[in-house]
Design a protein around this motif. Structure first.
Motif, PDB file in Angstrom:
ATOM      1  N   SER A   1     -19.978 -37.003  27.573  1.00 21.93           N
ATOM      2  CA  SER A   1     -21.246 -37.092  26.851  1.00 21.93           C
ATOM      3  C   SER A   1     -21.234 -38.406  26.075  1.00 21.93           C
ATOM      4  CB  SER A   1     -21.412 -35.915  25.881  1.00 21.93           C
ATOM      5  OG  SER A   1     -20.568 -36.063  24.755  1.00 21.93           O
ATOM      6  N   ASN A   2     -22.286 -38.628  25.319  1.00 16.18           N
ATOM      7  CA  ASN A   2     -22.301 -39.797  24.434  1.00 16.18           C
ATOM      8  C   ASN A   2     -22.271 -39.365  22.974  1.00 16.18           C
ATOM      9  OD1 ASN A   2     -24.907 -38.752  24.220  1.00 16.18           O
ATOM     10  ND2 ASN A   2     -25.833 -40.770  23.935  1.00 16.18           N
ATOM     11  N   ILE A   3     -21.721 -38.181  22.695  1.00 12.35           N
ATOM     12  CA  ILE A   3     -21.656 -37.650  21.332  1.00 12.35           C
ATOM     13  C   ILE A   3     -20.251 -37.837  20.785  1.00 12.35           C
ATOM     14  CG2 ILE A   3     -22.004 -35.651  19.850  1.00 12.35           C
ATOM     15  CD1 ILE A   3     -23.852 -34.501  21.992  1.00 12.35           C
ATOM     16  N   MET A   4     -20.141 -38.730  19.804  1.00 10.55           N
ATOM     17  CA  MET A   4     -18.839 -38.984  19.195  1.00 10.55           C
ATOM     18  C   MET A   4     -18.699 -38.169  17.909  1.00 10.55           C
ATOM     19  SD  MET A   4     -19.386 -40.933  16.198  1.00 10.55           S
ATOM     20  CE  MET A   4     -18.081 -42.129  15.952  1.00 10.55           C
ATOM     21  N   ILE A   5     -17.477 -38.132  17.379  1.00 10.53           N
ATOM     22  CA  ILE A   5     -17.185 -37.357  16.173  1.00 10.53           C
ATOM     23  C   ILE A   5     -16.882 -38.326  15.033  1.00 10.53           C
ATOM     24  CG2 ILE A   5     -15.755 -35.556  15.145  1.00 10.53           C
ATOM     25  CD1 ILE A   5     -14.970 -34.733  17.998  1.00 10.53           C
ATOM     26  N   PRO A   6     -17.849 -38.540  14.135  1.00 14.65           N
ATOM     27  CA  PRO A   6     -17.533 -39.319  12.929  1.00 14.65           C
ATOM     28  C   PRO A   6     -16.738 -38.451  11.955  1.00 14.65           C
ATOM     29  CG  PRO A   6     -19.808 -38.600  12.865  1.00 14.65           C
ATOM     30  CD  PRO A   6     -19.257 -38.119  14.176  1.00 14.65           C
ATOM     31  N   GLY A   7     -16.488 -38.955  10.774  1.00 13.88           N
ATOM     32  CA  GLY A   7     -15.517 -38.306   9.898  1.00 13.88           C
ATOM     33  C   GLY A   7     -16.000 -37.181   9.031  1.00 13.88           C
ATOM     34  N   ARG A   8     -16.624 -36.158   9.641  1.00  6.96           N
ATOM     35  CA  ARG A   8     -17.019 -34.958   8.909  1.00  6.96           C
ATOM     36  C   ARG A   8     -16.661 -33.737   9.745  1.00  6.96           C
ATOM     37  NH1 ARG A   8     -17.524 -38.649   6.090  1.00  6.96           N
ATOM     38  NH2 ARG A   8     -19.176 -39.159   4.571  1.00  6.96           N
ATOM     39  N   TYR A   9     -15.949 -32.779   9.136  1.00  6.40           N
ATOM     40  CA  TYR A   9     -15.477 -31.600   9.850  1.00  6.40           C
ATOM     41  C   TYR A   9     -15.575 -30.378   8.932  1.00  6.40           C
ATOM     42  CZ  TYR A   9     -12.755 -35.489  11.954  1.00  6.40           C
ATOM     43  OH  TYR A   9     -12.346 -36.687  12.499  1.00  6.40           O
ATOM     44  N   ILE A  10     -15.833 -29.222   9.512  1.00 10.59           N
ATOM     45  CA  ILE A  10     -15.640 -27.929   8.856  1.00 10.59           C
ATOM     46  C   ILE A  10     -14.714 -27.135   9.766  1.00 10.59           C
ATOM     47  CG2 ILE A  10     -16.696 -25.767   8.083  1.00 10.59           C
ATOM     48  CD1 ILE A  10     -19.300 -27.346   7.622  1.00 10.59           C
ATOM     49  N   LEU A  11     -13.527 -26.804   9.272  1.00 10.43           N
ATOM     50  CA  LEU A  11     -12.514 -26.170  10.106  1.00 10.43           C
ATOM     51  C   LEU A  11     -12.008 -24.877   9.470  1.00 10.43           C
ATOM     52  CD1 LEU A  11     -10.383 -29.296  11.122  1.00 10.43           C
ATOM     53  CD2 LEU A  11     -12.261 -28.247  12.395  1.00 10.43           C
ATOM     54  N   GLN A  12     -11.567 -23.978  10.317  1.00  8.87           N
ATOM     55  CA  GLN A  12     -10.966 -22.728   9.865  1.00  8.87           C
ATOM     56  C   GLN A  12      -9.492 -22.976   9.516  1.00  8.87           C
ATOM     57  OE1 GLN A  12     -12.620 -19.794   9.301  1.00  8.87           O
ATOM     58  NE2 GLN A  12     -14.423 -21.078   9.698  1.00  8.87           N
ATOM     59  N   PRO A  13      -8.907 -22.154   8.638  1.00  8.60           N
ATOM     60  CA  PRO A  13      -7.544 -22.412   8.162  1.00  8.60           C
ATOM     61  C   PRO A  13      -6.481 -22.309   9.248  1.00  8.60           C
ATOM     62  CG  PRO A  13      -8.325 -20.256   7.417  1.00  8.60           C
ATOM     63  CD  PRO A  13      -9.504 -20.969   7.994  1.00  8.60           C
ATOM     64  N   GLU A  14      -6.808 -21.690  10.386  1.00  7.36           N
ATOM     65  CA  GLU A  14      -5.831 -21.597  11.481  1.00  7.36           C
ATOM     66  C   GLU A  14      -5.370 -22.970  11.962  1.00  7.36           C
ATOM     67  OE1 GLU A  14      -7.655 -17.707  11.088  1.00  7.36           O
ATOM     68  OE2 GLU A  14      -8.520 -19.718  11.259  1.00  7.36           O
ATOM     69  N   VAL A  15      -6.191 -24.010  11.723  1.00 10.93           N
ATOM     70  CA  VAL A  15      -5.781 -25.345  12.159  1.00 10.93           C
ATOM     71  C   VAL A  15      -4.515 -25.789  11.435  1.00 10.93           C
ATOM     72  CG1 VAL A  15      -7.087 -26.727  10.469  1.00 10.93           C
ATOM     73  CG2 VAL A  15      -6.690 -27.631  12.757  1.00 10.93           C
ATOM     74  N   MET A  16      -4.288 -25.276  10.216  1.00  9.23           N
ATOM     75  CA  MET A  16      -3.078 -25.632   9.469  1.00  9.23           C
ATOM     76  C   MET A  16      -1.829 -25.088  10.162  1.00  9.23           C
ATOM     77  SD  MET A  16      -3.929 -27.499   6.917  1.00  9.23           S
ATOM     78  CE  MET A  16      -5.101 -27.815   5.573  1.00  9.23           C
ATOM     79  N   ARG A  17      -1.954 -23.875  10.730  1.00  6.71           N
ATOM     80  CA  ARG A  17      -0.813 -23.298  11.445  1.00  6.71           C
ATOM     81  C   ARG A  17      -0.479 -24.109  12.694  1.00  6.71           C
ATOM     82  NH1 ARG A  17      -3.337 -19.970   7.770  1.00  6.71           N
ATOM     83  NH2 ARG A  17      -4.305 -18.482   9.195  1.00  6.71           N
TER      84      ARG A  17
END
Length: 291
Positions: A200-216
């Motif tokens: 696609s042409n959709i990039m990810i700039p520096g804003r995220y909302i993540l669930q705490p499982e990403v820490m594990r």
């Protein structure tokens, strides 16, 4: 399963800012001003607008200016008050006691590692991530719009921004699924795809909302590109196990980690500034008329 409210945000601000040397030799890049506010202030203001209650700064050595900026400047405020000057502009920089926390990233091991350093303060809650050198301008603010989307769909929500097809090899690009207005399902993430191969042409700039499982996941994450612990790699492991969407932001993004992007942000925001916009515009017209 109920959607947990978003109360916390992580600001990874431990980077060395080498692209702006020598300006950043003694000054954190996050404290570089865009017109009359440092970059970190724009990010914090965006977080507060979005209803974030606790701000977690992941800092490094020589970053105490950030902590000082959000503290009370007693001597300055006293002097200004004695001279009858307004303190409103300084009140905007005060963070309430308990509203912010500071942790150290002691080694430059990448964005994923910086986020992981905040794990004890994040706890078992969803959290936002702001990269301060990505300046996002819009009404409503980028994170406020993302939070509104998150409150509808839950899970993980990253900002998405459409870029020209010939620039997709510069960014992390989403592999899109179903689209529902500004929300796009994320089926996968591709880091800097080769020209002509981007999903696609959709990039990810520096804003995220993540669930705490990403820490594990980050806990045992091996080093990836550049010998660093990559947040993108950890996010990719969550796709398919939790809802994952990109919210396409309709506002403007300035890459203030790049010299040209930083100057562009200063120029455009100066033109829109009520105090100096007319003067800057008149100067610019004369300057560019010279060819």
């Amino acid at each position: 399963m109920p959607i947990k409210p978003l109360r916390k945000a992580v600001f990874p601000v431990a980077g060395l800012g080498t692209r702006f040397l020598p300006a950043t030799k003694a000054t954190p890049k996050e404290m570089l001003p865009v017109v009359d506010r440092p970059l970190i202030q724009y990010a914090v203001d965006e977080a507060i607008e979005a209803g974030i209650e606790q701000l977690i700064f992941v800092t490094g050595r020589n970053k105490t200016a950030i902590e000082d900026h959000f503290d009370i400047a007693f001597e300055l405020e006293t002097t200004m008050a004695e001279r009858g000057k307004s303190l409103e502009m300084l009140r905007q920089t005060r963070l309430s006691p308990g509203a912010c926390a500071y942790v150290r990233q002691q080694e430059p091991l990448g964005l994923g590692h910086a986020v992981w350093c905040a794990r004890d303060i994040v706890g078992d809650e969803p959290f936002a991530i702001f990269l301060a050198d990505e300046l996002m301008i819009g009404e409503p603010g980028c994170m406020k719009a993302m939070v509104e989307a998150y409150n509808r769909v839950g899970g993980n929500v990253v900002c998405g921004l459409e870029v020209p097809d010939d620039e997709t090899d510069k960014y992390g690009i989403i592999d899109p699924g179903a689209r529902n207005g500004a929300l796009v399902e994320v089926k996968g993430l591709v880091e800097k795809p080769k020209a002509g191969t981007a999903p696609s042409n959709i990039m990810i700039p520096g804003r995220y909302i993540l669930q705490p499982e990403v820490m594990r996941i980050l806990e045992t994450q091996e080093k990836g590109a550049g010998g660093e612990i990559q947040l993108t790699d950890a996010m990719a492991q969550m796709i398919g196990t939790q809802p994952f969407h990109a919210f396409t932001f309709a506002g403007k993004r300035y890459d203030c980690g790049d010299k040209a992007g930083y100057i562009q942000a200063n120029l455009e925001l100066a033109l829109a500034h009520p105090e100096i916009g007319d003067k800057v515009r008149a100067f610019g017209e004369k300057l560019f008329a010279k060819g």
